[in-house]
Scaffold this motif. Sequence first.
Motif, PDB file in Angstrom:
ATOM      1  N   LYS A   1       5.107   2.333  -2.554  1.00 30.90           N
ATOM      2  CA  LYS A   1       4.257   1.875  -3.655  1.00 30.90           C
ATOM      3  C   LYS A   1       4.858   0.645  -4.321  1.00 30.90           C
ATOM      4  O   LYS A   1       4.138  -0.320  -4.618  1.00 30.90           O
TER       5      LYS A   1
ATOM      6  N   ARG B   1       4.388  -2.270  -2.006  1.00 30.91           N
ATOM      7  CA  ARG B   1       2.992  -2.715  -2.038  1.00 30.91           C
ATOM      8  C   ARG B   1       2.720  -3.558  -3.276  1.00 30.91           C
ATOM      9  O   ARG B   1       2.050  -4.592  -3.202  1.00 30.91           O
ATOM     10  N   TYR B   2       3.261  -3.154  -4.427  1.00 33.83           N
ATOM     11  CA  TYR B   2       3.068  -3.935  -5.649  1.00 33.83           C
ATOM     12  C   TYR B   2       3.737  -5.307  -5.548  1.00 33.83           C
ATOM     13  O   TYR B   2       3.167  -6.316  -5.961  1.00 33.83           O
TER      14      TYR B   2
ATOM     15  N   MET C   1       0.134  -0.338   3.196  1.00 33.90           N
ATOM     16  CA  MET C   1      -0.964   0.539   2.787  1.00 33.90           C
ATOM     17  C   MET C   1      -1.337   1.509   3.915  1.00 33.90           C
ATOM     18  O   MET C   1      -1.658   2.676   3.649  1.00 33.90           O
TER      19      MET C   1
ATOM     20  N   GLU D   1       1.193   4.259   3.933  1.00 33.19           N
ATOM     21  CA  GLU D   1       0.911   5.204   2.849  1.00 33.19           C
ATOM     22  C   GLU D   1      -0.222   6.154   3.230  1.00 33.19           C
ATOM     23  O   GLU D   1      -0.161   7.351   2.921  1.00 33.19           O
TER      24      GLU D   1
END
Length: 77
Positions: free
Chosen positions: A3, A6-7, A43, A46
């Motif tokens: 996460k 990804r950010y 993504m 994930e």
Amino acid sequence: MLKILRYILSVVVILFAAYGLIIQNFKYNHIMMFFLGLMMLVMGLEEFQKERKAYGWLFFVVFLFSLFVSIKGFLLN
């Protein structure tokens, strides 16, 4: 961990896109596409962890396509 990655990748993509739009200089679009592809890969990973394999495969295919586009951009510039 994914996460946060990804950010970070999404901020990098937004910065490259904003730079291109504000300055009207699109010579770094292939680099933006490379980071966008990496973001799609993260993504997809994930989604595989969440046991949603259809979305995971979709993101992986988009990653491969954007990687292909960015490599073509690197070779043409």
